[in-house]
Motif scaffolding. Structure first.
Motif, mmCIF file in Angstrom:
data_model
loop_
_atom_site.group_PDB
_atom_site.id
_atom_site.type_symbol
_atom_site.label_atom_id
_atom_site.label_comp_id
_atom_site.label_asym_id
_atom_site.label_seq_id
_atom_site.Cartn_x
_atom_site.Cartn_y
_atom_site.Cartn_z
ATOM 1 N N GLN A 1 0.833 -1.190 0.000
ATOM 2 C CA GLN A 1 0.000 0.000 0.000
ATOM 3 C C GLN A 1 0.877 1.252 0.000
ATOM 4 O OE1 GLN A 1 -3.230 -2.371 2.725
ATOM 5 N NE2 GLN A 1 -3.393 -0.178 2.743
ATOM 6 N N GLY A 2 0.728 2.131 0.979
ATOM 7 C CA GLY A 2 1.510 3.356 0.993
ATOM 8 C C GLY A 2 2.742 3.284 1.865
ATOM 9 N N VAL A 3 3.270 2.066 2.042
ATOM 10 C CA VAL A 3 4.417 1.868 2.924
ATOM 11 C C VAL A 3 5.507 1.090 2.176
ATOM 12 C CG1 VAL A 3 5.218 0.618 4.983
ATOM 13 C CG2 VAL A 3 3.103 1.933 5.063
ATOM 14 N N ALA A 4 6.757 1.489 2.358
ATOM 15 C CA ALA A 4 7.908 0.717 1.883
ATOM 16 C C ALA A 4 8.591 0.120 3.111
ATOM 17 C CB ALA A 4 8.880 1.603 1.112
ATOM 18 N N TYR A 5 8.938 -1.151 3.044
ATOM 19 C CA TYR A 5 9.486 -1.840 4.212
ATOM 20 C C TYR A 5 10.561 -2.832 3.802
ATOM 21 C CZ TYR A 5 6.973 -5.967 2.651
ATOM 22 O OH TYR A 5 6.553 -7.042 1.887
ATOM 23 N N ASP B 1 -11.368 -9.031 4.055
ATOM 24 C CA ASP B 1 -12.649 -8.855 3.388
ATOM 25 C C ASP B 1 -12.419 -8.035 2.120
ATOM 26 O OD1 ASP B 1 -12.381 -6.184 4.188
ATOM 27 O OD2 ASP B 1 -13.763 -6.407 5.875
ATOM 28 N N GLU B 2 -13.503 -7.709 1.434
ATOM 29 C CA GLU B 2 -13.372 -7.011 0.156
ATOM 30 C C GLU B 2 -12.765 -5.621 0.328
ATOM 31 O OE1 GLU B 2 -16.566 -7.862 -2.943
ATOM 32 O OE2 GLU B 2 -17.605 -8.355 -1.069
ATOM 33 N N LEU B 3 -13.035 -4.967 1.452
ATOM 34 C CA LEU B 3 -12.447 -3.648 1.682
ATOM 35 C C LEU B 3 -10.942 -3.756 1.899
ATOM 36 C CD1 LEU B 3 -15.132 -1.910 3.940
ATOM 37 C CD2 LEU B 3 -14.685 -1.541 1.508
ATOM 38 N N ASP B 4 -10.510 -4.788 2.643
ATOM 39 C CA ASP B 4 -9.077 -5.008 2.843
ATOM 40 C C ASP B 4 -8.386 -5.254 1.502
ATOM 41 O OD1 ASP B 4 -9.277 -4.831 5.642
ATOM 42 O OD2 ASP B 4 -9.786 -6.965 5.797
ATOM 43 N N PHE B 5 -9.023 -6.072 0.675
ATOM 44 C CA PHE B 5 -8.462 -6.376 -0.635
ATOM 45 C C PHE B 5 -8.380 -5.114 -1.496
ATOM 46 C CE2 PHE B 5 -9.326 -8.065 -5.062
ATOM 47 C CZ PHE B 5 -8.014 -8.456 -5.295
ATOM 48 N N ALA B 6 -9.431 -4.310 -1.457
ATOM 49 C CA ALA B 6 -9.422 -3.062 -2.220
ATOM 50 C C ALA B 6 -8.293 -2.152 -1.754
ATOM 51 C CB ALA B 6 -10.766 -2.359 -2.098
ATOM 52 N N ASP B 7 -8.074 -2.075 -0.454
ATOM 53 C CA ASP B 7 -6.969 -1.266 0.067
ATOM 54 C C ASP B 7 -5.626 -1.787 -0.447
ATOM 55 O OD1 ASP B 7 -8.627 0.419 1.455
ATOM 56 O OD2 ASP B 7 -8.387 -0.599 3.375
ATOM 57 N N MET B 8 -5.448 -3.116 -0.443
ATOM 58 C CA MET B 8 -4.190 -3.711 -0.874
ATOM 59 C C MET B 8 -3.867 -3.353 -2.317
ATOM 60 S SD MET B 8 -2.998 -7.729 -0.825
ATOM 61 C CE MET B 8 -3.611 -8.234 -2.447
ATOM 62 N N VAL B 9 -4.893 -3.356 -3.166
ATOM 63 C CA VAL B 9 -4.685 -3.124 -4.589
ATOM 64 C C VAL B 9 -4.728 -1.643 -4.949
ATOM 65 C CG1 VAL B 9 -5.641 -3.557 -6.892
ATOM 66 C CG2 VAL B 9 -5.586 -5.396 -5.205
#
Length: 266
Positions: free
Chosen positions: A54-58, A128-136
């Motif tokens: 997402q918005g993090v580099a690690y 859930d679908e919201l988590d997946f949407a955040d990931m993508v």
């Protein structure tokens, strides 16, 4: 007017159980990717072993352990071996689309089947679908989701059987996360084919590398990454050629600790 702050701030996670090496702990250093220079920062950090979620580099920064090694395929010099050529022929009928990073119900259903088969009880199993949407969709850099479908019939799209969330960096393609049908009788070796397809895409677009995340020394399930030669690994002295010693595959233990959500993206 104050000058723009150009240097990112880095943070360290609290230690937790290592999902790959029993009895060890893991820790990560991370920073936020934000603002108009997020893509440039992600490119620079990718060259020194960071990955994006997402918005993090690690990247791992474990005490007394350096088992996680960043690896990348030298795309322009890659030559598929006999088994890889067989997979390319077998799956050559698949219809492949490079899509914008927007999720669909079909993608999420495929992800659920993949996680149930490969990572039951893992850190991503409860997505859930919201988590997946955040990931993508939560990406501050140039990102695609590549879809792999069975051949269309009568003008209707074929079944979605594979997908890969992919960052387009200045020096290569970074495979953030791939998921696919895992029933061997349907499409054996589909995960390998997705990597082969990314190597082809990088070569055709003039990008020198395909970033595969981390190879974990001592973890049998990470050995597949060494099948794509020539491979480079990152060390204190920079990137150099790498051929890992072969480790015999071990049977999947569904009772063993599963990777966390962030760990599964490596």
């Amino acid at each position: 007017m104050t000058a723009q702050f150009r240097f990112p701030r880095f943070f360290v996670t609290t230690p937790g159980p290592c999902p790959y090496l029993p009895g060890r702990t893991e820790r990560k250093v991370f920073t936020e990717l934000a603002g108009p220079n997020a893509g440039e920062l992600n490119d620079a950090l990718g060259r020194i072993g960071f990955r994006r979620s997402q918005g993090v580099a690690y990247r791992p920064t474990c005490v007394d352990c350096q088992a996680c090694v960043s690896v990348r395929v030298v795309a322009g010099e890659f030559k598929p071996n006999a088994s890889q050529r067989k997979l390319l022929r077998r799956h050559g009928d698949l219809e492949i689309s490079v899509c914008k990073p927007w999720t669909t119900e079909e993608q999420f259903a495929l992800l659920r089947r993949y996680l149930k088969s490969r990572h039951p009880g893992g850190g991503m199993a409860q997505m859930d679908e919201l988590d997946f949407a955040d990931m993508v969709e939560q990406t501050p850099v140039k990102t695609n989701i590549v879809e792999y479908r069975e051949p269309s019939v009568g003008g209707r799209p074929g079944k979605l059987i594979g997908a890969c969330l992919t960052d387009v960096q200045s020096d290569g393609l970074s495979m953030v996360y791939s998921f696919f049908e895992t029933e061997d009788e349907i499409r054996p070796g589909l995960g390998t084919f997705i990597i082969l397809d990314h190597i082809r895409r990088a070569t055709e677009t003039g990008l020198p590398f395909v970033y595969l995340g981390y190879w974990v020394d001592g973890s049998p399930r990470m050995q597949y990454k060494t099948r794509f030669q020539p491979l480079e690994r990152l060390s204190a002295g920079g990137w150099h050629r790498f051929e890992a010693p072969a480790i015999q595959p071990q049977p999947r233990d569904k009772a063993s600790p599963a990777p966390s959500k962030l760990s599964q993206l490596i």
